[in-house]
Scaffold this motif. Structure first.
Motif, PDB file in Angstrom:
ATOM      1  N   TRP A 125     -39.139  15.953 -40.883  1.00 54.33           N
ATOM      2  CA  TRP A 125     -37.825  15.350 -41.070  1.00 54.33           C
ATOM      3  C   TRP A 125     -36.861  16.294 -41.776  1.00 54.33           C
ATOM      4  N   THR A 126     -37.350  17.037 -42.756  1.00 53.81           N
ATOM      5  CA  THR A 126     -36.482  17.982 -43.467  1.00 53.81           C
ATOM      6  C   THR A 126     -35.926  19.023 -42.504  1.00 53.81           C
ATOM      7  N   GLN A 127     -36.761  19.503 -41.582  1.00 56.09           N
ATOM      8  CA  GLN A 127     -36.294  20.480 -40.598  1.00 56.09           C
ATOM      9  C   GLN A 127     -35.290  19.860 -39.642  1.00 56.09           C
ATOM     10  N   TYR A 128     -35.536  18.618 -39.224  1.00 55.40           N
ATOM     11  CA  TYR A 128     -34.578  17.957 -38.329  1.00 55.40           C
ATOM     12  C   TYR A 128     -33.229  17.740 -39.026  1.00 55.40           C
ATOM     13  N   ARG A 129     -33.261  17.472 -40.313  1.00 55.52           N
ATOM     14  CA  ARG A 129     -32.001  17.309 -41.034  1.00 55.52           C
ATOM     15  C   ARG A 129     -31.193  18.602 -41.041  1.00 55.52           C
ATOM     16  N   LEU A 130     -31.882  19.735 -41.092  1.00 56.07           N
ATOM     17  CA  LEU A 130     -31.196  21.029 -41.013  1.00 56.07           C
ATOM     18  C   LEU A 130     -30.643  21.254 -39.605  1.00 56.07           C
ATOM     19  N   LEU A 131     -31.413  20.879 -38.612  1.00 56.98           N
ATOM     20  CA  LEU A 131     -31.034  21.152 -37.225  1.00 56.98           C
ATOM     21  C   LEU A 131     -29.859  20.307 -36.752  1.00 56.98           C
ATOM     22  N   ILE A 132     -29.776  19.050 -37.213  1.00 57.52           N
ATOM     23  CA  ILE A 132     -28.692  18.189 -36.722  1.00 57.52           C
ATOM     24  C   ILE A 132     -27.335  18.609 -37.280  1.00 57.52           C
ATOM     25  N   ARG A 133     -27.322  19.490 -38.247  1.00 60.51           N
ATOM     26  CA  ARG A 133     -26.050  20.003 -38.774  1.00 60.51           C
ATOM     27  C   ARG A 133     -25.480  21.114 -37.895  1.00 60.51           C
ATOM     28  N   ILE A 134     -26.278  21.596 -36.939  1.00 57.97           N
ATOM     29  CA  ILE A 134     -25.836  22.675 -36.050  1.00 57.97           C
ATOM     30  C   ILE A 134     -25.150  22.062 -34.832  1.00 57.97           C
ATOM     31  N   ASP A 135     -23.882  22.349 -34.653  1.00 58.48           N
ATOM     32  CA  ASP A 135     -23.115  21.768 -33.552  1.00 58.48           C
ATOM     33  C   ASP A 135     -23.417  22.436 -32.208  1.00 58.48           C
ATOM     34  N   ASP A 136     -23.608  23.758 -32.225  1.00 54.57           N
ATOM     35  CA  ASP A 136     -23.837  24.518 -30.995  1.00 54.57           C
ATOM     36  C   ASP A 136     -25.238  24.205 -30.461  1.00 54.57           C
ATOM     37  N   SER A 137     -25.332  23.639 -29.262  1.00 55.63           N
ATOM     38  CA  SER A 137     -26.631  23.215 -28.718  1.00 55.63           C
ATOM     39  C   SER A 137     -27.546  24.412 -28.432  1.00 55.63           C
ATOM     40  N   ASP A 138     -26.986  25.538 -27.961  1.00 56.92           N
ATOM     41  CA  ASP A 138     -27.800  26.734 -27.709  1.00 56.92           C
ATOM     42  C   ASP A 138     -28.377  27.280 -29.004  1.00 56.92           C
ATOM     43  N   LYS A 139     -27.552  27.310 -30.015  1.00 59.76           N
ATOM     44  CA  LYS A 139     -27.999  27.781 -31.328  1.00 59.76           C
ATOM     45  C   LYS A 139     -29.096  26.866 -31.872  1.00 59.76           C
ATOM     46  N   ARG A 140     -28.901  25.573 -31.736  1.00 62.29           N
ATOM     47  CA  ARG A 140     -29.901  24.616 -32.211  1.00 62.29           C
ATOM     48  C   ARG A 140     -31.210  24.788 -31.442  1.00 62.29           C
ATOM     49  N   THR A 141     -31.123  24.981 -30.123  1.00 66.15           N
ATOM     50  CA  THR A 141     -32.321  25.203 -29.304  1.00 66.15           C
ATOM     51  C   THR A 141     -33.068  26.445 -29.760  1.00 66.15           C
ATOM     52  N   TYR A 142     -32.323  27.509 -30.064  1.00 62.80           N
ATOM     53  CA  TYR A 142     -32.958  28.748 -30.528  1.00 62.80           C
ATOM     54  C   TYR A 142     -33.781  28.500 -31.792  1.00 62.80           C
ATOM     55  N   TYR A 143     -33.194  27.819 -32.769  1.00 62.72           N
ATOM     56  CA  TYR A 143     -33.908  27.582 -34.028  1.00 62.72           C
ATOM     57  C   TYR A 143     -35.088  26.628 -33.845  1.00 62.72           C
ATOM     58  N   ILE A 144     -34.985  25.676 -32.939  1.00 60.17           N
ATOM     59  CA  ILE A 144     -36.115  24.789 -32.653  1.00 60.17           C
ATOM     60  C   ILE A 144     -37.281  25.598 -32.091  1.00 60.17           C
TER      61      ILE A 144
END
Length: 333
Positions: free
Chosen positions: A102-121
Motif C-alpha cells: 500500500w505504501t508503494q501504491y500511495r507513491l505511485l498514484i501521485r504520478i500523473d504520467d501513465s508511462d512514467k508510472r508504468t516504468y516505476y511499477i
C-alpha cells in the motif's frame, strides 16, 4: 538425551521465516484489495451524487467520521481520499501487482504520467524495491534522467523486459545522483574521499547504477611493464554482459582523463574479457564536463566510454526538463 542437529534447527528457522514472510505478504495483499474496494464504493457513490459539486468532500468527511469510530485513525479523510484516487488510477483489480504494498501504491498514484508510472511499477517489481527505495528513485527523477539519452519506448521496453539493453546509455544515467553520500556540494574533497563514501554506501550506489550491476573490485592494480596503474572501481553488468570500469574525477573532465580510461578499457578487453562477453565499458564520474570536448576526444561512433556528471543533491525538475528540451531540439535540428 541426544542434541538436535544444527541442520535441523536451520531448516526449522527457514520454515518459520518463510511462513512469516508469506503471512505478511498475504496481509499486505488483502490490505491493498480492501483499499481498492473502498475506493470503488466511494467513486460509485460520488457518481450517483455528481449533481452536487461538493458532494465528494461531503461524502469523505462523513464516511471518515463513521469509520474512525469503529476502526480508528486508519480510515481518516486523508486515507479515504487515497483510496478514492487509488481506484481512479487503477480501475481494474486484475491489473494490481501482488509485489506492491500500500505504501508503494500511495507513491505511485501521485504520478500523473501513465508511462512514467508504468516504468516505476515494472522496475519496482523487477528489482524488488522497498517503498523507501521507490521513493528515492522517484525523487531522484530516475525516469527523466534516463529519457535524457534514450527514447521513451526503449526505456519502457527494457523495464517491461520486452527488450534487453543493447547500448550502455540505455541503463547508465547522466547525471548520476549521489545524495545518499551525505557530502556537501560546496565542500572540497579528494577523489579518495568520494571513492570511500561510495564503497561505504555500496548498496545505495548499486541502486543508482541500475539493473544488473555487481561489485568486483576497488583500486584494481594493473601492471604494464614497470608501471603500475589502479582502476578506481570495477563492476560487472549481467544484462550488458561486460565489465564496467569507473574512474572518479572531482574536477572538470579533461581529455587526459578520457585517454587514461580508454587505456584501462583496452587492457580489460585484451586480458580479462572472455570471448563470449561484450566489450568493456568505461565510465568517468566527474564533477563537471564539456560535452563537445568529450565528443571530439573519443571515436566518432564510440559507445563504450561514457562521461557522467555526478551531483550530490537531488535534481530539480525544471533543470532536467530544460536539459531534455535541449536534447529534443538538437535531434530535430
Amino acid at each position: 538425551m541426544s542434541q538436535i542437529s544444527n541442520s535441523c534447527i536451520d531448516s526449522i528457522r527457514q520454515i518459520i521465516s518463510q511462513a512469516q514472510t508469506n503471512a505478511a505478504r498475504a496481509i499486505n495483499q488483502e490490505r491493498v484489495l480492501m483499499y481498492w474496494e473502498i475506493g470503488r464504493h466511494i467513486v460509485e457513490e460520488e457518481q450517483n451524487g455528481k449533481e452536487r459539486a461538493d458532494y465528494g468532500t461531503f461524502l469523505l468527511k462523513n464516511l471518515a467520521t463513521a469509520l474512525e469510530k469503529d476502526f480508528g485513525s486508519g480510515f481518516s479523510f486523508r486515507q479515504l481520499n487515497f483510496c478514492r484516487q487509488f481506484y481512479i488510477t487503477f480501475p481494474i483489480m486484475n491489473a494490481l501487482r501482488s509485489q506492491l504494498n500500500w505504501t508503494q501504491y500511495r507513491l505511485l498514484i501521485r504520478i500523473d504520467d501513465s508511462d512514467k508510472r508504468t516504468y516505476y511499477i515494472e522496475e519496482t517489481c523487477n528489482n524488488n524495491w522497498s517503498a523507501r527505495q521507490l521513493e528515492r528513485q522517484i525523487n531522484s527523477q530516475l525516469y527523466e534522467r534516463l529519457l535524457l539519452s534514450n527514447e521513451k519506448e526503449k526505456v519502457l521496453a527494457v523495464a517491461k523486459k520486452e527488450a534487453q539493453p543493447e547500448n550502455p546509455r540505455e541503463i547508465i544515467k547522466d547525471p548520476m545522483v549521489l545524495e545518499f553520500l551525505g557530502l556537501k556540494p560546496q565542500a572540497s574533497y579528494y577523489e579518495k574521499d568520494l571513492e570511500n563514501a561510495l564503497i561505504t554506501n555500496m548498496q545505495s550506489f548499486l541502486l543508482e547504477l541500475g539493473n544488473g550491476f555487481s561489485f568486483v573490485a576497488r583500486q584494481k592494480r594493473i601492471q604494464l611493464e614497470d608501471d603500475a596503474y589502479f582502476i578506481d572501481l570495477v563492476f560487472y553488468n549481467r544484462l550488458l554482459r561486460c565489465f564496467v570500469l569507473i574512474e572518479i574525477k572531482t574536477h572538470k573532465l579533461t581529455h587526459q582523463d578520457l585517454g587514461q580510461l580508454l587505456m584501462y578499457v583496452n587492457y580489460y578487453d585484451r586480458t580479462e574479457k572472455q570471448a563470449d562477453e561484450n566489450p568493456t565499458i568505461g565510465i568517468i564520474l566527474c564533477a563537471d564536463k564539456n560535452n563537445t570536448m568529450v565528443e571530439f576526444a573519443l571515436p566518432k561512433h564510440n559507445t563504450n566510454i561514457l562521461a557522467s556528471k555526478y551531483q550530490l543533491y537531488l535534481p530539480k525538475k525544471d533543470q532536467l526538463e530544460k536539459e531534455f528540451k535541449k536534447i529534443v531540439q538538437d535531434k530535430l535540428a
